[in-house]
Write an enzyme that holds these catalytic residues in place. Structure first.
Site, PDB file in Angstrom:
ATOM      1  N   HIS A  98       0.892  -1.081   0.078  1.00 37.13           N
ATOM      2  CA  HIS A  98       0.067  -0.105  -0.018  1.00 37.13           C
ATOM      3  C   HIS A  98       0.879   1.484  -0.078  1.00 37.13           C
ATOM      4  O   HIS A  98       0.338   2.248  -0.193  1.00 37.13           O
ATOM      5  CB  HIS A  98      -0.914  -0.109   1.301  1.00 37.13           C
ATOM      6  N   HIS A 124       5.757   6.810   6.362  1.00 37.85           N
ATOM      7  CA  HIS A 124       5.346   6.491   5.026  1.00 37.85           C
ATOM      8  C   HIS A 124       4.909   7.418   4.095  1.00 37.85           C
ATOM      9  O   HIS A 124       4.796   8.665   4.534  1.00 37.85           O
ATOM     10  CB  HIS A 124       4.254   5.172   5.053  1.00 37.85           C
ATOM     11  N   HIS A 126       2.375   8.976   0.611  1.00 39.81           N
ATOM     12  CA  HIS A 126       1.326   8.840  -0.346  1.00 39.81           C
ATOM     13  C   HIS A 126       1.800   9.683  -1.621  1.00 39.81           C
ATOM     14  O   HIS A 126       2.193  10.662  -1.383  1.00 39.81           O
ATOM     15  CB  HIS A 126      -0.053   9.601   0.315  1.00 39.81           C
ATOM     16  N   GLU A 136      -2.727  13.342   0.361  1.00 36.94           N
ATOM     17  CA  GLU A 136      -4.006  12.944   0.979  1.00 36.94           C
ATOM     18  C   GLU A 136      -4.976  13.939   1.437  1.00 36.94           C
ATOM     19  O   GLU A 136      -6.114  14.315   1.025  1.00 36.94           O
ATOM     20  CB  GLU A 136      -3.871  12.077   2.085  1.00 36.94           C
ATOM     21  N   HIS A 149       3.676  10.974   6.013  1.00 40.82           N
ATOM     22  CA  HIS A 149       3.299  10.914   7.356  1.00 40.82           C
ATOM     23  C   HIS A 149       4.375  10.441   8.328  1.00 40.82           C
ATOM     24  O   HIS A 149       4.630   9.180   8.044  1.00 40.82           O
ATOM     25  CB  HIS A 149       2.099   9.895   7.035  1.00 40.82           C
ATOM     26  N   THR A 230      -5.525   7.036   7.774  1.00 37.70           N
ATOM     27  CA  THR A 230      -6.082   7.294   6.506  1.00 37.70           C
ATOM     28  C   THR A 230      -6.353   5.906   5.564  1.00 37.70           C
ATOM     29  O   THR A 230      -6.922   5.701   4.501  1.00 37.70           O
ATOM     30  CB  THR A 230      -5.386   8.310   5.343  1.00 37.70           C
TER      31      THR A 230
END
Ligand SMILES: *[C@@H]1O[C@H](CO)[C@@H](O)[C@H](O)[C@H]1NC(C)=O
Ligand SMILES: *[C@@H]1O[C@H](CO)[C@@H](O)[C@H](O)[C@H]1NC(C)=O
Ligand SMILES: *[C@@H]1O[C@H](CO)[C@@H](O)[C@H](O)[C@H]1NC(C)=O
Length: 385
Positions: A98, A124, A126, A136, A149, A230
């Site tokens: 992910h 991590h 996004h 996000e 994050h 999230t």
């Protein structure tokens, strides 16, 4: 237990020993199906079926409408310690299908700017793709290229697994990633190893480095709100900090982030962000005011590569009006100049009126020279008053 499995999958860390790791592997062995714990960004609306918290009323991410943000003067600058990692010989980087995730030692602390001290667990990212941004959170509906994050848990708990379901048990420090002109050397410490974790489930040890360099330079300007993880299981336990200053990566570095990580079935993992969630009456606070206030002295020394390209800096030769009005306060010199200008104008007008009155009087009283006019008129006025 399936929710926990998904959470540990998300964190990619075996908090409770090997059994959890085995279960995690078990998930990957099973085909997709209800209750399997699998989820993807293609079926966001279905998350709440297997993970009921995802249907809650305090979910993340959100759009931040800067016009509705409430300035809270009690929000102190975020202060970190231990971020220049020395306690670990190396750091574990992994691809959990992910995101790409870096485990952090719990010696990294946020010790100011939040209600308690928080310990780091992992960080991590996004991201989107070359053609489409992938942060996000959004600001005034604007989506940035990516978002980092850094996940922490309250030091009031012994472990992240104890804190993860408690309201305010987690604190995530988030920052937006934008395209800049120069390579960001701090991010190279991590990005240069992505090829080693290209496939889902792979992990690698990377040399320790200064994690602080992954965050923006200025940690005093941020947004704060109560939200959630999230990704499933979407626990509503996160006290969010979203920095106003952004991070700049070169186009090449953004391409590395966007194109290196594969998820299930060897697809390149892109667009791993969740849609914005309803605020449902929640307030978004900011540590910086939008009223006219004097700007703090800029930090000395050279601007590091992590410096935002421009969004945070005032323009010295143009007035951008509403955009960042807090950055355009009048300097003390300008204020004094205006005050003295107005005082001078008032004096001049008063003097002019006075002068006209005196002239009128003098025409009636006959011939006297100018200096006497003024002197006599003044005397007369004073006696009247
Ligand atoms: C998050 O932090 C703020 C202080 O910045 C605090 O007022 C709020 O209660 C915290 N939220 C939770 C859920 O602990
Ligand atoms: C930073 O704050 C300024 C002033 O409120 C705002 O215009 C800008 O959009 C903000 N940027 C981010 C990334 O929050
Ligand atoms: C004004 O800004 C320009 C670039 O926008 C910069 O080159 C110049 O040094 C700045 N001048 C001052 C006085 O800050």
């Amino acid at each position: 237990m399936k929710h926990w499995g998904a959470f540990f999958l998300l964190l990619g860390t075996c908090f409770n020993g090997q059994s959890v790791c085995d279960e995690e592997k078990g998930h990957h062995g099973h085909p997709k199906g209800p209750g399997s714990g699998h989820w993807s960004y293609q079926d966001e609306e279905e998350w709440k079926v297997n993970f009921p918290h995802c249907g809650g009323s305090e979910q993340s991410p959100i759009n931040i409408d800067t016009g509705s943000v409430v300035f809270d003067p009690n929000l102190k600058p975020i202060r970190l310690s231990g971020y220049n990692v020395t306690s670990a010989a190396s750091l574990r980087l992994k691809n959990n299908g992910h995101t790409v995730l870096l485990d952090l030692p719990d010696s990294l602390l946020v010790f100011d700017g939040l209600p308690q001290t928080f310990r780091a667990a992992q960080l991590h990212f996004h991201w989107g793709s070359k053609d489409s941004p992938g942060s996000e959170h959004t600001v005034n509906k604007h989506r940035f290229r990516g978002e980092i994050h850094v996940v922490h848990y309250s030091a009031e708990y012994d472990s992240i697994s104890e804190a993860v379901q408690r309201r305010g048990g987690l604190a995530v420090l988030a920052a937006f990633i934008e395209e800049g002109t120069e390579e960001n050397p701090n991010y190279e410490e991590l990005l240069s190893y992505l090829e080693n974790v290209a496939e889902e489930g792979q992990s690698t040890e990377i040399p320790r480095f200064d994690i602080r360099g992954l965050l923006p330079q200025k940690l005093d300007r941020y947004y704060r709100y109560n939200g959630s993880l999230t990704t499933p299981p979407c626990f509503q336990s996160v006290n969010w900090t979203i920095f106003n200053q952004t991070i700049a990566l070169s186009e090449q570095q953004l391409a590395t982030l966007e194109d290196s990580i594969h998820s299930d079935h060897d697809h390149v993992l892109q667009m791993n962000f969740r849609q914005p969630q309803s605020l449902n009456g929640r307030l978004v606070l900011s540590s910086f005011g939008t009223s006219v206030v004097g700007r703090r002295a800029p930090p000395g020394g050279p601007v590091p590569a992590a410096e935002a390209p421009s969004s945070d800096e005032p323009s010295n030769n143009s007035d951008k009006g509403a955009q960042g009005s807090d950055e355009h306060g009048l300097s003390t010199g300008t204020m004094l100049a205006i005050i003295f200008g107005v005082m001078f104008a008032v004096t001049a007008v008063a003097f002019f009126i006075y002068f006209r009155k005196s002239q009128t009087r003098n025409r009636r009283s006959g011939s006297e020279n100018k200096s006497n006019v003024i002197y006599k008129a003044a005397t007369t006025e004073e006696n009247v008053a």
